[in-house]
Design an enzyme around this catalytic site. Structure first.
Site, mmCIF file in Angstrom:
data_model
loop_
_atom_site.group_PDB
_atom_site.id
_atom_site.type_symbol
_atom_site.label_atom_id
_atom_site.label_comp_id
_atom_site.label_asym_id
_atom_site.label_seq_id
_atom_site.Cartn_x
_atom_site.Cartn_y
_atom_site.Cartn_z
ATOM 1 N N SER A 1 4.694 1.217 1.286
ATOM 2 C CA SER A 1 6.127 1.396 1.509
ATOM 3 C C SER A 1 6.575 0.393 2.558
ATOM 4 O O SER A 1 5.951 0.271 3.614
ATOM 5 C CB SER A 1 6.420 2.817 1.982
ATOM 6 N N GLU A 2 7.681 -0.301 2.281
ATOM 7 C CA GLU A 2 8.082 -1.378 3.193
ATOM 8 C C GLU A 2 8.546 -0.884 4.563
ATOM 9 O O GLU A 2 8.707 -1.672 5.491
ATOM 10 C CB GLU A 2 9.175 -2.238 2.543
ATOM 11 N N ASN A 3 8.769 0.453 4.701
ATOM 12 C CA ASN A 3 9.131 0.959 6.026
ATOM 13 C C ASN A 3 7.914 1.241 6.896
ATOM 14 O O ASN A 3 8.051 1.759 8.000
ATOM 15 C CB ASN A 3 10.036 2.195 5.916
ATOM 16 N N GLY A 4 6.706 0.882 6.405
ATOM 17 C CA GLY A 4 5.558 0.893 7.294
ATOM 18 C C GLY A 4 4.433 1.845 6.962
ATOM 19 O O GLY A 4 3.915 2.517 7.852
#
Length: 213
Positions: A46-49
């Site tokens: 997930s690109e939010n970490g």
């Protein structure tokens, strides 16, 4: 589209994900994928970490401090890692994502994607769409065959803003699987009982057939 069609798309995309791959999931249908891996080991990013998204939690175990980039509740798989979103984009921009499964507003006949803005409507921002289109090693589009207004998603030419010049390799809808080539889309599999004539009628561009039914 009913939920069973959305699940059908997600399950078909899972077939394209190689064991051990790092896979980024976009908004919409791609978020269903963690629930249908059926034992296949892939590392969902997930690109939010987060690297290591697990199945969707039931209502009793929802923790809204643990969400995907789509703001949906998620779980962490065994061995998952949490990190800064800046580091997450280093992973994406550095070419370390093996595949990105993205939704789309439109896809042109060569696989160019529009998936972040509709002309004339409020735009929240491009998010990670352009980074993923540019940085992922492979792009798979998981989408309904038509938009809510019954307009085709697979079109001759984009009329919405492009997400980048990089092309998708594959489109999976509730009706069909297409691969993109220099000569345009090739139908490789039909996923519903729709006739070929009906499929061509609801598709916004010509396609060739190399089909498994």
């Amino acid at each position: 589209m009913n939920q069973s069609d959305r699940v059908k798309i997600a399950k078909r995309v899972v077939e394209e994900l190689p064991e051990g791959a790092v896979v980024n999931l976009g908004v919409g249908i791609p978020t269903l994928i963690p629930d249908y891996l059926d034992g296949k080991k892939v590392y969902l990013q997930s690109e939010n970490g987060l690297l290591g998204i697990g199945p969707t939690p039931d209502e009793e175990h929802v923790n809204m401090d643990l969400i995907s980039a789509s703001k949906k509740p998620i779980t962490m798989d065994t061995g998952a890692s949490l990190f800064d979103s800046a580091d997450s984009f280093v992973v994406i921009r550095g070419g370390h994502v093996d595949a990105a499964v993205l939704g789309a507003l439109q896809v042109d006949r060569y696989g160019e994607i529009a998936n972040w803005a509709v002309p004339g409507k409020k735009i929240l921002g491009v998010g990670g769409a352009m980074d993923l289109v540019a940085g992922a090693k492979k792009i798979i589009i998981a989408s309904t065959h038509q938009a809510k207004n019954n307009q085709p998603k697979l079109v001759e030419k984009l009329t919405f803003p492009s997400s980048g010049v990089r092309k998708a390799e594959m489109l999976v809808t509730e009706h069909a699987v297409f691969k993109f080539t220099e000569d345009g889309p090739v139908l490789i599999e039909k996923l519903s009982d729709i006739s070929m004539a009906e499929l061509r009628e609801i598709t916004g561009t010509e396609f060739k057939e190399k089909i498994k039914i």
